[in-house]
Design a protein around this motif. Structure first.
Motif, PDB file in Angstrom:
ATOM      1  N   ALA A  85      19.471  -4.108 -12.777  1.00 50.23           N
ATOM      2  CA  ALA A  85      19.609  -2.649 -12.666  1.00 50.23           C
ATOM      3  C   ALA A  85      18.367  -1.961 -13.214  1.00 50.23           C
ATOM      4  O   ALA A  85      17.831  -2.361 -14.243  1.00 50.23           O
ATOM      5  N   GLY A  86      17.887  -0.940 -12.494  1.00 51.18           N
ATOM      6  CA  GLY A  86      16.726  -0.182 -12.960  1.00 51.18           C
ATOM      7  C   GLY A  86      15.403  -0.820 -12.576  1.00 51.18           C
ATOM      8  O   GLY A  86      14.351  -0.296 -12.908  1.00 51.18           O
ATOM      9  N   LEU A  87      15.464  -1.960 -11.868  1.00 50.18           N
ATOM     10  CA  LEU A  87      14.227  -2.613 -11.429  1.00 50.18           C
ATOM     11  C   LEU A  87      14.144  -2.569  -9.906  1.00 50.18           C
ATOM     12  O   LEU A  87      15.129  -2.865  -9.216  1.00 50.18           O
ATOM     13  N   TYR A  88      12.991  -2.189  -9.386  1.00 48.66           N
ATOM     14  CA  TYR A  88      12.806  -1.978  -7.944  1.00 48.66           C
ATOM     15  C   TYR A  88      11.496  -2.627  -7.500  1.00 48.66           C
ATOM     16  O   TYR A  88      10.671  -2.987  -8.328  1.00 48.66           O
ATOM     17  N   CYS A  89      11.317  -2.723  -6.192  1.00 53.08           N
ATOM     18  CA  CYS A  89      10.024  -3.192  -5.689  1.00 53.08           C
ATOM     19  C   CYS A  89       9.686  -2.466  -4.396  1.00 53.08           C
ATOM     20  O   CYS A  89      10.578  -1.988  -3.679  1.00 53.08           O
ATOM     21  N   SER A  90       8.390  -2.386  -4.124  1.00 55.12           N
ATOM     22  CA  SER A  90       7.943  -1.746  -2.886  1.00 55.12           C
ATOM     23  C   SER A  90       6.634  -2.371  -2.426  1.00 55.12           C
ATOM     24  O   SER A  90       5.999  -3.134  -3.159  1.00 55.12           O
ATOM     25  N   GLY A  91       6.251  -2.065  -1.189  1.00 55.22           N
ATOM     26  CA  GLY A  91       4.987  -2.572  -0.640  1.00 55.22           C
ATOM     27  C   GLY A  91       5.065  -4.043  -0.254  1.00 55.22           C
ATOM     28  O   GLY A  91       6.126  -4.561   0.071  1.00 55.22           O
ATOM     29  N   TRP A  92       3.924  -4.695  -0.303  1.00 50.79           N
ATOM     30  CA  TRP A  92       3.851  -6.085   0.157  1.00 50.79           C
ATOM     31  C   TRP A  92       4.699  -7.019  -0.709  1.00 50.79           C
ATOM     32  O   TRP A  92       5.144  -8.058  -0.255  1.00 50.79           O
ATOM     33  N   LEU A  93       4.908  -6.648  -1.954  1.00 54.03           N
ATOM     34  CA  LEU A  93       5.761  -7.473  -2.819  1.00 54.03           C
ATOM     35  C   LEU A  93       7.206  -7.455  -2.322  1.00 54.03           C
ATOM     36  O   LEU A  93       7.961  -8.401  -2.510  1.00 54.03           O
ATOM     37  N   LYS A  94       7.577  -6.374  -1.667  1.00 56.05           N
ATOM     38  CA  LYS A  94       8.951  -6.216  -1.179  1.00 56.05           C
ATOM     39  C   LYS A  94       9.138  -6.851   0.203  1.00 56.05           C
ATOM     40  O   LYS A  94      10.162  -7.463   0.477  1.00 56.05           O
ATOM     41  N   THR A  95       8.127  -6.692   1.050  1.00 55.81           N
ATOM     42  CA  THR A  95       8.297  -7.085   2.459  1.00 55.81           C
ATOM     43  C   THR A  95       7.563  -8.370   2.828  1.00 55.81           C
ATOM     44  O   THR A  95       7.753  -8.904   3.919  1.00 55.81           O
ATOM     45  N   GLY A  96       6.698  -8.830   1.950  1.00 52.92           N
ATOM     46  CA  GLY A  96       5.731  -9.858   2.346  1.00 52.92           C
ATOM     47  C   GLY A  96       4.501  -9.155   2.897  1.00 52.92           C
ATOM     48  O   GLY A  96       4.542  -7.947   3.182  1.00 52.92           O
ATOM     49  N   PRO A  97       3.382  -9.909   3.031  1.00 53.45           N
ATOM     50  CA  PRO A  97       2.097  -9.274   3.354  1.00 53.45           C
ATOM     51  C   PRO A  97       1.950  -8.947   4.834  1.00 53.45           C
ATOM     52  O   PRO A  97       1.152  -9.537   5.539  1.00 53.45           O
ATOM     53  N   ILE A  98       2.754  -8.022   5.299  1.00 51.69           N
ATOM     54  CA  ILE A  98       2.702  -7.669   6.718  1.00 51.69           C
ATOM     55  C   ILE A  98       2.591  -6.164   6.898  1.00 51.69           C
ATOM     56  O   ILE A  98       3.092  -5.396   6.085  1.00 51.69           O
ATOM     57  N   GLY A  99       1.949  -5.776   7.961  1.00 49.06           N
ATOM     58  CA  GLY A  99       1.933  -4.365   8.335  1.00 49.06           C
ATOM     59  C   GLY A  99       0.760  -3.606   7.763  1.00 49.06           C
ATOM     60  O   GLY A  99       0.062  -4.062   6.863  1.00 49.06           O
ATOM     61  N   VAL A 100       0.557  -2.431   8.342  1.00 48.35           N
ATOM     62  CA  VAL A 100      -0.550  -1.562   7.965  1.00 48.35           C
ATOM     63  C   VAL A 100      -0.116  -0.610   6.861  1.00 48.35           C
ATOM     64  O   VAL A 100       1.029  -0.660   6.387  1.00 48.35           O
ATOM     65  N   ILE A 101      -1.024   0.264   6.457  1.00 47.90           N
ATOM     66  CA  ILE A 101      -0.726   1.173   5.351  1.00 47.90           C
ATOM     67  C   ILE A 101       0.493   2.046   5.678  1.00 47.90           C
ATOM     68  O   ILE A 101       1.315   2.320   4.806  1.00 47.90           O
ATOM     69  N   ALA A 102       0.607   2.443   6.943  1.00 51.73           N
ATOM     70  CA  ALA A 102       1.756   3.281   7.323  1.00 51.73           C
ATOM     71  C   ALA A 102       3.082   2.531   7.119  1.00 51.73           C
ATOM     72  O   ALA A 102       4.087   3.134   6.725  1.00 51.73           O
ATOM     73  N   THR A 103       3.077   1.231   7.365  1.00 50.22           N
ATOM     74  CA  THR A 103       4.280   0.422   7.142  1.00 50.22           C
ATOM     75  C   THR A 103       4.604   0.402   5.650  1.00 50.22           C
ATOM     76  O   THR A 103       5.757   0.558   5.237  1.00 50.22           O
TER      77      THR A 103
END
Ligand code: FAD
Length: 461
Positions: A360-378
């Protein structure tokens, strides 16, 4: 300085994910203070250290990130390595919510013999070298060979191919580091082959990057028309972005060029080519046993069609002579703190909608969340999604915001005790100014500082 806001959130990593997460939080919650902790003194992650120097327009996002960093309820702490200088647990003690967005700083390896030979580099390091990443500044890749092989056919592979073959006069005007510019000016590389394990219909790059190759001055395409058998027929059934990309490849590889293009190709001193249905088996050493001299590839065939098709070795093997091998088969996130759940197989922090499972209270975003895929807009969209989850939890009572948390006031003394001196955003602006000043002297937008110590010294003048 920290604002009087009551809800304290921190973001780990000052790349696009960190800044977009902060931006959305600041906009959606009037009572939140967002602190960004970044390992390097300088912000912006792969926008600074990944995006190719000849794509300055992509870096325009920096002005949005700068606005966020200057927001009254946002504070940037550079030069803080989370996991080493301060633990994630300590951050969770001090903040109501912690968002991990520290990207993907590891390399996927090929797992084939010869991978460690001199002259074999992960694309990540090669890109880091020409973009001035402090840890790659001494890479000095050997460019005294005629043929370079790039393994992988994504946009990073196309970026590397373009930088290897681009006219020096074009690169001169970019923020590429002077060291790598000097090395590229001496480069003997005349031919770049971009090798993929699947076929033309599975290539991972996008049309913009492919078009840049097709139009690269003083180069000609060197394709094998037979690799495109059946591709024209498949055009009817593939979705639009891939269709346009495939049409461009077909035109380049198969169509006889018009007169002007024929002349252009004839006069070109350098060449590039895509090679399909090949997987690396072994990197081969030259007579000295130390330096790469070639690569042995398994010839594949495809099973299935479209994106889901898999490459299966036919048993046939082929050797390419080359003096430089760059592996562009993907970045990979690494765990930074044993207290944080990590999925080693997917190399991400397991989460649902950005909420780290069982924390609880811990989150993730960006490539750490999705894996290293997609452009900056993703990355932007998935970071907004995570921020949305944080806002939901802050407002629903899911997170106990009635108990006061110290935020950076709790972390500052810990860092101080450990001899860590954070770099503020206005400190970064001093570095920025110095880099621009040095660049202007050479007709470049900036000349990056390559050394962390020098960055710190400049920040503190
Ligand atoms: P990152 O950008 O990697 O940011 C992570 C940040 O966390 C870094 O600043 C890092 O220093 C920091 N960090 C790491 N560990 C720690 C720690 N322990 N403590 C504190 N901080 C830490 N997209 C485009 O739209 N256009 C392009 O032209 C383009 N070119 C690209 C070229 C390359 C070579 C690469 C690799 C990517 C490119 N991308 C491009 C994709 C884009 O860079 C990513 O979508 C985006 O950067 C991912 O953002 P992120 O914040 O998750 O990761």
């Amino acid at each position: 300085a920290s604002s009087a806001a009551h809800q304290k959130v921190c973001v780990v990593g000052g790349g696009p994910a960190g800044f977009y997460t902060a931006q959305h939080l600041l906009k959606a919650c009037q009572d939140v203070q967002v602190d960004i902790y970044e390992r390097l003194p300088v912000p912006f992650g792969l926008v600074r250290f990944g995006v190719a120097p000849d794509h300055p327009e992509v870096k325009n996002v920096i002005s949005t990130f700068t606005q966020t960093a200057r927001h009254a309820r946002c504070c940037y702490y550079g030069n803080v390595n989370v996991g080493t200088d301060v633990s994630v647990e300590e951050l969770r003690e001090a903040y109501h919510a912690v968002v991990l967005s520290y990207g993907a700083e590891g390399n996927r390896s090929m797992g084939v013999p010869g991978e460690d030979l001199e002259g074999v580099y992960p694309a990540k390091d090669f890109v880091g070298w020409y973009n001035g990443l402090p840890s790659n500044r001494e890479l000095n890749p050997g460019l005294d060979c005629e043929t370079a092989v790039i393994l992988g056919q994504g946009n990073v592979a196309l970026d590397v191919a373009r930088i290897l073959l681009a006219p020096i006069d074009e690169l001169k005007k970019t923020d590429i580091t002077q060291r790598s510019l000097d090395a590229l000016a001496q480069s003997q590389v005349r031919r770049v082959l971009i090798v993929g394990r699947r076929g033309p219909l599975q290539i991972a790059g996008t049309i913009k990057e492919l078009r840049e190759m097709v139009n690269l001055p003083d180069t000609k395409p060197e394709m094998i028309a037979s690799e495109f058998e059946g591709v024209a027929e498949a055009l009817k059934v593939i979705p639009r972005p891939r269709k346009r990309l495939t049409e461009l490849m077909l035109k380049t590889a198969v169509d006889p060029p018009a007169e002007k293009e024929r002349q252009r190709r004839q006069a070109a001193a350098r060449s590039w080519g895509l090679r399909f249905l090949r997987s690396p088996l072994e990197v081969l050493a030259g007579p000295d046993g130390a330096r790469v001299a070639g690569i042995r590839l398994a010839v594949n065939r495809l099973e299935g069609t479209g994106d889901g098709s898999v490459a299966v070795p036919t048993g046939e093997v082929e050797t390419l002579d080359c003096g430089l091998v760059i592996t562009s088969i993907g970045y990979k996130s690494l765990p930074i703190d044993p207290a944080v759940p990590f999925d080693p197989r997917k190399a991400i922090v397991p989460n649902s909608l950005g909420r780290v499972q069982q924390a609880a209270g811990l989150y993730c975003s960006g490539w750490l969340k999705t894996g290293p895929i997609g452009v900056i807009a993703t990355t932007m969209n998935n970071s907004f999604d995570t921020a949305h989850s944080v806002v939901e939890d802050l407002t629903s009572g899911c997170l106990d915001v009635t108990s006061a948390k110290p935020g950076s006031t709790g972390i500052g003394p810990l860092l101080d005790k450990r001899g860590v001196k954070p770099v503020s955003f206005s400190d970064w602006e001093k570095i920025n100014q110095e880099e621009r000043r040095r660049g202007a002297a050479q007709g470049k937008p900036r000349e990056k500082l390559l050394d962390v110590e020098e960055m710190l010294k400049t920040a503190r003048t």
